[in-house]
Structures are given as structure tokens and as C-alpha cells.
Design a protein around this motif. Sequence first.
Motif, PDB file in Angstrom:
ATOM      1  N   LEU A  25     -12.212   4.046   5.458  1.00 10.38           N
ATOM      2  CA  LEU A  25     -11.777   2.671   5.680  1.00 10.38           C
ATOM      3  C   LEU A  25     -11.048   2.529   7.014  1.00 10.38           C
ATOM      4  O   LEU A  25     -11.266   1.563   7.758  1.00 10.38           O
ATOM      5  N   HIS A  26     -10.204   3.492   7.337  1.00 10.92           N
ATOM      6  CA  HIS A  26      -9.471   3.440   8.603  1.00 10.92           C
ATOM      7  C   HIS A  26     -10.427   3.578   9.788  1.00 10.92           C
ATOM      8  O   HIS A  26     -10.343   2.822  10.772  1.00 10.92           O
ATOM      9  N   PHE A  27     -11.357   4.526   9.693  1.00 13.27           N
ATOM     10  CA  PHE A  27     -12.294   4.761  10.794  1.00 13.27           C
ATOM     11  C   PHE A  27     -13.169   3.543  11.052  1.00 13.27           C
ATOM     12  O   PHE A  27     -13.307   3.097  12.200  1.00 13.27           O
ATOM     13  N   PHE A  28     -13.751   2.989   9.978  1.00 10.60           N
ATOM     14  CA  PHE A  28     -14.676   1.877  10.167  1.00 10.60           C
ATOM     15  C   PHE A  28     -13.950   0.584  10.552  1.00 10.60           C
ATOM     16  O   PHE A  28     -14.512  -0.256  11.261  1.00 10.60           O
ATOM     17  N   SER A  29     -12.717   0.422  10.110  1.00  8.57           N
ATOM     18  CA  SER A  29     -11.976  -0.786  10.506  1.00  8.57           C
ATOM     19  C   SER A  29     -11.648  -0.774  11.996  1.00  8.57           C
ATOM     20  O   SER A  29     -11.511  -1.835  12.616  1.00  8.57           O
ATOM     21  N   HIS A  30     -11.552   0.421  12.587  1.00  9.25           N
ATOM     22  CA  HIS A  30     -11.243   0.525  14.013  1.00  9.25           C
ATOM     23  C   HIS A  30     -12.490   0.564  14.891  1.00  9.25           C
ATOM     24  O   HIS A  30     -12.444   0.108  16.038  1.00  9.25           O
ATOM     25  N   HIS A  31     -13.582   1.091  14.373  1.00  9.02           N
ATOM     26  CA  HIS A  31     -14.748   1.332  15.227  1.00  9.02           C
ATOM     27  C   HIS A  31     -15.978   0.489  14.874  1.00  9.02           C
ATOM     28  O   HIS A  31     -16.901   0.402  15.672  1.00  9.02           O
ATOM     29  N   TRP A  47      -4.358  -4.749   1.441  1.00  9.81           N
ATOM     30  CA  TRP A  47      -4.313  -3.307   1.669  1.00  9.81           C
ATOM     31  C   TRP A  47      -5.223  -2.875   2.805  1.00  9.81           C
ATOM     32  O   TRP A  47      -4.945  -1.890   3.480  1.00  9.81           O
ATOM     33  N   LEU A  48      -6.335  -3.588   3.017  1.00  6.58           N
ATOM     34  CA  LEU A  48      -7.228  -3.210   4.114  1.00  6.58           C
ATOM     35  C   LEU A  48      -6.525  -3.338   5.462  1.00  6.58           C
ATOM     36  O   LEU A  48      -6.729  -2.508   6.366  1.00  6.58           O
ATOM     37  N   ASP A  49      -5.696  -4.368   5.594  1.00  9.56           N
ATOM     38  CA  ASP A  49      -4.911  -4.506   6.825  1.00  9.56           C
ATOM     39  C   ASP A  49      -3.901  -3.367   6.950  1.00  9.56           C
ATOM     40  O   ASP A  49      -3.668  -2.842   8.048  1.00  9.56           O
ATOM     41  N   ALA A  50      -3.305  -2.999   5.820  1.00  7.60           N
ATOM     42  CA  ALA A  50      -2.321  -1.910   5.833  1.00  7.60           C
ATOM     43  C   ALA A  50      -2.973  -0.584   6.208  1.00  7.60           C
ATOM     44  O   ALA A  50      -2.393   0.213   6.959  1.00  7.60           O
ATOM     45  N   ILE A  51      -4.194  -0.348   5.699  1.00  6.92           N
ATOM     46  CA  ILE A  51      -4.902   0.891   6.034  1.00  6.92           C
ATOM     47  C   ILE A  51      -5.280   0.898   7.513  1.00  6.92           C
ATOM     48  O   ILE A  51      -5.200   1.931   8.183  1.00  6.92           O
ATOM     49  N   HIS A  52      -5.665  -0.253   8.024  1.00  3.02           N
ATOM     50  CA  HIS A  52      -5.986  -0.366   9.452  1.00  3.02           C
ATOM     51  C   HIS A  52      -4.783   0.001  10.315  1.00  3.02           C
ATOM     52  O   HIS A  52      -4.936   0.613  11.386  1.00  3.02           O
ATOM     53  N   ASP A  53      -3.584  -0.339   9.844  1.00  7.61           N
ATOM     54  CA  ASP A  53      -2.368  -0.139  10.645  1.00  7.61           C
ATOM     55  C   ASP A  53      -1.625   1.154  10.303  1.00  7.61           C
ATOM     56  O   ASP A  53      -0.462   1.326  10.695  1.00  7.61           O
ATOM     57  N   LEU A  54      -2.241   2.058   9.563  1.00  4.86           N
ATOM     58  CA  LEU A  54      -1.580   3.322   9.226  1.00  4.86           C
ATOM     59  C   LEU A  54      -1.191   4.084  10.490  1.00  4.86           C
ATOM     60  O   LEU A  54      -1.921   4.079  11.485  1.00  4.86           O
ATOM     61  N   ASP A  55      -0.037   4.761  10.431  1.00  6.76           N
ATOM     62  CA  ASP A  55       0.392   5.540  11.590  1.00  6.76           C
ATOM     63  C   ASP A  55      -0.411   6.838  11.684  1.00  6.76           C
ATOM     64  O   ASP A  55      -1.085   7.250  10.735  1.00  6.76           O
ATOM     65  N   GLY A  56      -0.313   7.487  12.830  1.00  2.14           N
ATOM     66  CA  GLY A  56      -1.119   8.658  13.100  1.00  2.14           C
ATOM     67  C   GLY A  56      -0.902   9.804  12.127  1.00  2.14           C
ATOM     68  O   GLY A  56      -1.852  10.512  11.768  1.00  2.14           O
ATOM     69  N   CYS A  57       0.334   9.996  11.664  1.00  2.00           N
ATOM     70  CA  CYS A  57       0.622  11.101  10.743  1.00  2.00           C
ATOM     71  C   CYS A  57      -0.102  10.920   9.415  1.00  2.00           C
ATOM     72  O   CYS A  57      -0.664  11.881   8.865  1.00  2.00           O
ATOM     73  N   GLN A  58      -0.100   9.692   8.897  1.00  2.00           N
ATOM     74  CA  GLN A  58      -0.757   9.453   7.617  1.00  2.00           C
ATOM     75  C   GLN A  58      -2.270   9.580   7.734  1.00  2.00           C
ATOM     76  O   GLN A  58      -2.931  10.122   6.837  1.00  2.00           O
ATOM     77  N   PHE A  64       0.842  -1.197   0.000  1.00 13.28           N
ATOM     78  CA  PHE A  64       0.000   0.000   0.000  1.00 13.28           C
ATOM     79  C   PHE A  64       0.876   1.245   0.000  1.00 13.28           C
ATOM     80  O   PHE A  64       1.763   1.394   0.847  1.00 13.28           O
ATOM     81  N   PRO A  65       0.664   2.180  -0.945  1.00 14.66           N
ATOM     82  CA  PRO A  65       1.507   3.388  -1.037  1.00 14.66           C
ATOM     83  C   PRO A  65       1.287   4.323   0.152  1.00 14.66           C
ATOM     84  O   PRO A  65       0.318   4.211   0.889  1.00 14.66           O
ATOM     85  N   LYS A  66       2.212   5.263   0.293  1.00 13.09           N
ATOM     86  CA  LYS A  66       2.032   6.307   1.296  1.00 13.09           C
ATOM     87  C   LYS A  66       0.776   7.116   0.955  1.00 13.09           C
ATOM     88  O   LYS A  66       0.422   7.286  -0.213  1.00 13.09           O
TER      89      LYS A  66
END
Length: 235
Positions: A131-137, A62-73, A6-8
Motif C-alpha cells: 500500500l505504501h509503495f503503490f500510493s507513492h509510485h 488509514w490509506l492516507d496514514a499509510i502513505h505518510d508513514l515515516d521511514g523507520c516504520q 492507524f496503529p504502529k
Amino acid sequence: AWTMSFPKVWKVTAFGVALGFVQGLIMLTGVGGIAFMPITFGTLPFYIAFFAAGVLAKRNKWLDAIHDLDGCQVTFARLVATIFPVMVICLITFSYENELGLTSKRNHLVTVPVLATAGGGFCMAIIITALHFFSHHFNMTGPVSKYLSDAAYGVYLTHSWVISLVAWTWFLALDAMAAPAGGSLYWRPGDPFSSTEMDTWLLVAGWVYTAVLSNLVVWPLATQLRKLPVLKEML
């Protein structure tokens, strides 16, 4: 060939900005649509890109990668998803308040690429943000979510037909309401928009009517279509 991490987030957003600009230039050519798909903000070129991205996402997690994105991204994606729409709203508001003629032929050459470019960046940023929000909540399964998930692809394929038919019935209702006073909706030949003036509450009511009734129809319809002999293998 289909292996790709997954790209930056900034690279994904930059790709969306570039693709949006290209789409804006295509829109300026006057091409109305290709293969029954309209050429407007965030449409056909993005559909092609998203289809390819969906294949890559499935094969490279990629869905796993988006879930694990760091706070800055994640923060960057949220900022873009917020700032770009605000910029567009400010541009449109400024144009109308100062009577610049946003849709005039001269300004059209500037505003369409600008709006398409901003829309392209927004498309990418809001997808990553969602995707990040819904994967966490909302990463959970239940009877309702399973029902919606099973029917989702069928809804995607049929929703435009259902929405069009439901909206048409609202137009019929408006005509019926105007008939006693001798009026009706006026449509110029070849124009998809009616120039008839009406109260704002009728526009809002039409949106609510279409949104609610379409959802009440399209989800059960997609569920039943999945049960048919041939379609159950496709949907």
C-alpha cells in the motif's frame, strides 16, 4: 466505536503473528473449513480481521496514514515482509534436505504453528509495504486502471470459480495428451492432489495457462455482470 487511528506498524505485525499462531492451532484440530471457506494459512480468521480493518480504514483514512508513514516504520515492514518468507523457505529446505519429515504427524504439531505464525506476520507486513509503495509510485488514474478498479470487486467474488474451471480444462488436456499412451491422471478418492508423476514443464505450463486464461475471462465477465439489473447495484 469505529474511530481509531492507524496503529504502529510493529503492533499490526504483532497482531498478525498472534492471529497466525491462533490459526495454526485451529489447523491442528483438523477443521477443514467453515462456511465453505478453507482453514489454512492466511485464510478465514484473516478475512474477518481484514474486513473489519477495511471498515476502519475507510472511516479513519488509514490509506492516507499509510502513505505518510515515516521511514523507520516503512523499513520495518519491508524487513518483516522479506525476512519471514526467507525463514519459512529455509525451514522447509532444511527439513527436506535432512529428511526430517516436515509433514509427518510429529513434526506437523510444530511446523504448522510456526509456518502459520510467520505467515501471519508476513500478511500484515506485505500489505503495508504494498500500500505504501503503490500510493507513492502508482497513485494515478487512467482508462485501464479505472476499468480494473470498477471490475475488481466482481473479480474478487468470481475468480475462484473461473480459476477452478480453467484448471479443470488443463486437467482434461493432460488426460487427452496421455490417452494415446494409455495413461491418465490418477486421483485417490477424496484427495485433492494427483499422485501422477509428470515433467516439471507441464506443471509450469499449467500455471501459465491457468493464470493467463483466467485473467482473460474473469475481468470481462465481472464487467458484464456489473451491467445486469440487480448486480449493478451490488458490484
